[in-house]
Design a protein around this motif. Sequence first.
Motif, PDB file in Angstrom:
ATOM      1  N   ASN A 125       0.747  -1.172   0.021  1.00  0.00           N
ATOM      2  CA  ASN A 125      -0.282   0.265   0.107  1.00  0.00           C
ATOM      3  C   ASN A 125       0.447   1.310  -0.310  1.00  0.00           C
ATOM      4  O   ASN A 125       2.125   1.251   0.796  1.00  0.00           O
ATOM      5  N   ASP A 173      -9.715   6.399  -0.134  1.00  0.00           N
ATOM      6  CA  ASP A 173      -9.139   4.939  -0.709  1.00  0.00           C
ATOM      7  C   ASP A 173      -9.317   5.024  -1.783  1.00  0.00           C
ATOM      8  O   ASP A 173     -10.409   4.926  -2.008  1.00  0.00           O
ATOM      9  N   HIS A 180      -7.968   1.909  -5.089  1.00  0.00           N
ATOM     10  CA  HIS A 180      -6.793   1.157  -5.368  1.00  0.00           C
ATOM     11  C   HIS A 180      -6.267   1.301  -5.954  1.00  0.00           C
ATOM     12  O   HIS A 180      -6.739   1.743  -7.618  1.00  0.00           O
ATOM     13  N   SER A 208      -4.604   1.753  -2.024  1.00  0.00           N
ATOM     14  CA  SER A 208      -4.605   0.319  -1.700  1.00  0.00           C
ATOM     15  C   SER A 208      -4.102  -0.868  -3.061  1.00  0.00           C
ATOM     16  O   SER A 208      -4.533  -0.573  -3.774  1.00  0.00           O
ATOM     17  N   GLU A 263      -7.415  -4.817  -4.025  1.00  0.00           N
ATOM     18  CA  GLU A 263      -8.769  -4.895  -4.404  1.00  0.00           C
ATOM     19  C   GLU A 263      -9.248  -6.172  -5.537  1.00  0.00           C
ATOM     20  O   GLU A 263     -10.327  -6.638  -4.661  1.00  0.00           O
ATOM     21  N   GLU A 264      -8.205  -6.547  -6.039  1.00  0.00           N
ATOM     22  CA  GLU A 264      -9.316  -7.069  -7.455  1.00  0.00           C
ATOM     23  C   GLU A 264      -8.546  -8.836  -6.827  1.00  0.00           C
ATOM     24  O   GLU A 264      -9.896 -10.164  -7.692  1.00  0.00           O
ATOM     25  N   THR A 324      -9.828  -7.138  -1.560  1.00  0.00           N
ATOM     26  CA  THR A 324     -10.118  -5.786  -0.755  1.00  0.00           C
ATOM     27  C   THR A 324      -8.417  -6.053   0.533  1.00  0.00           C
ATOM     28  O   THR A 324      -9.212  -6.036   1.250  1.00  0.00           O
ATOM     29  N   ALA A 345      -6.957  -2.589   1.688  1.00  0.00           N
ATOM     30  CA  ALA A 345      -7.100  -2.074   2.287  1.00  0.00           C
ATOM     31  C   ALA A 345      -8.050  -2.451   3.650  1.00  0.00           C
ATOM     32  O   ALA A 345      -7.664  -1.754   4.732  1.00  0.00           O
ATOM     33  N   ASP A 368     -13.860   4.551  -6.018  1.00  0.00           N
ATOM     34  CA  ASP A 368     -13.929   3.741  -6.276  1.00  0.00           C
ATOM     35  C   ASP A 368     -14.547   4.389  -8.161  1.00  0.00           C
ATOM     36  O   ASP A 368     -14.972   4.757  -8.588  1.00  0.00           O
ATOM     37  N   THR A 376     -16.747  -2.662  -2.393  1.00  0.00           N
ATOM     38  CA  THR A 376     -16.047  -2.086  -2.858  1.00  0.00           C
ATOM     39  C   THR A 376     -14.704  -1.969  -1.348  1.00  0.00           C
ATOM     40  O   THR A 376     -15.128  -2.804  -0.735  1.00  0.00           O
ATOM     41  N   ASN A 377     -13.431  -1.795  -1.742  1.00  0.00           N
ATOM     42  CA  ASN A 377     -12.337  -1.104  -0.740  1.00  0.00           C
ATOM     43  C   ASN A 377     -13.707  -0.422   0.795  1.00  0.00           C
ATOM     44  O   ASN A 377     -13.535  -0.924   1.961  1.00  0.00           O
TER      45      ASN A 377
END
Length: 339
Positions: free
Chosen positions: A45, A59, A61, A198, A201-202, A205, A208, A224, A283-284
Amino acid sequence: MMNTEELIKTLTSVSAVGGNEGEMISVLKELLSAYGKVETDAVNNVICTFGEGYHILLDAHMDEIGFTVTSVSDEGFLKIAPCGGIDKRMLLGAEVTVCGSKKTDGIISTLPPHLQKSADEKKVPDISELAVDIGMDKESADKLVMPGSAVIFKRQFTELLNNQISSNCLDDRAGAAAILLALDKLKQLPVKITVLFSTQEELGTRGAKTGTYGRNADEAIAVDVSFAYTPGCNKEDCGKIGKGAMIGISPVLDRNISDALIKTAKNSGIKYQKEIMNGKTGTNADVISISENGIKCGLISIPLKYMHSPVEVVDLSDIESTAELIAAYVKERAGADYA
């Protein structure tokens, strides 16, 4: 800070498949260096904190979908596995770049229609049945590509009409751009800001989940992308491209923050639209909100067409509306206690 289009070009020109984010980390560290001390943590991160006062974490990603090389066949073709949620329908004949000891372009294999059987016409091959052709035999390929090397969709940037652009990995470089565009205004405010770009995420997550620990933020905003309407979509499930930032409303989001974002947008004349979700946001924000003892979290999304494809499309004005909303909202928070 550069203009929106230049910034997006910069952010989308580099690769950041999960676990291989080095190029993106370097770009983000340089862009953030003007605002405060920049650090990275154990999962890569990128974090920058500046200012004093009420503490808001922002945040987005940095990672993108892609592939990992699993092996090299006896004929020199690269076998691959997905890294993130890949739509198999779009892969045949796609142009990719293999990030080996040096970057090498390749083509995902496809069977000509002349050689297909009738049953093949309706079949979407599994990724395990495909391979990347880099034009080399096994001996040459082995010297260039190691198992575990990342494979990305070949970089492209296309200007469309009506302020829209198409590029790779706008999910979520568009969100990162919106935060970066807001920072000049945020640095002037009596407030503490932590920017968290971050990783992974894919892949669930992951960044995060760890990046929010120990930050002691009073609240957070995840930024996002979300679905913009295209033919075949359910209009009720989508936003409209060019109509502004999408403000999330969901049981997992803090309703006071959602309402305050809407109020800010109205009062500031910023284009916005509501995004209603009946559960997790995908999402995060889902993991930030339950980090530590819980962090009040809101979500702003940028409408995007053709998500998780090499030709994602956004309207630059939606990125700018999101940046404007972030700045206006934080300005209000800087002057008010938020219970």
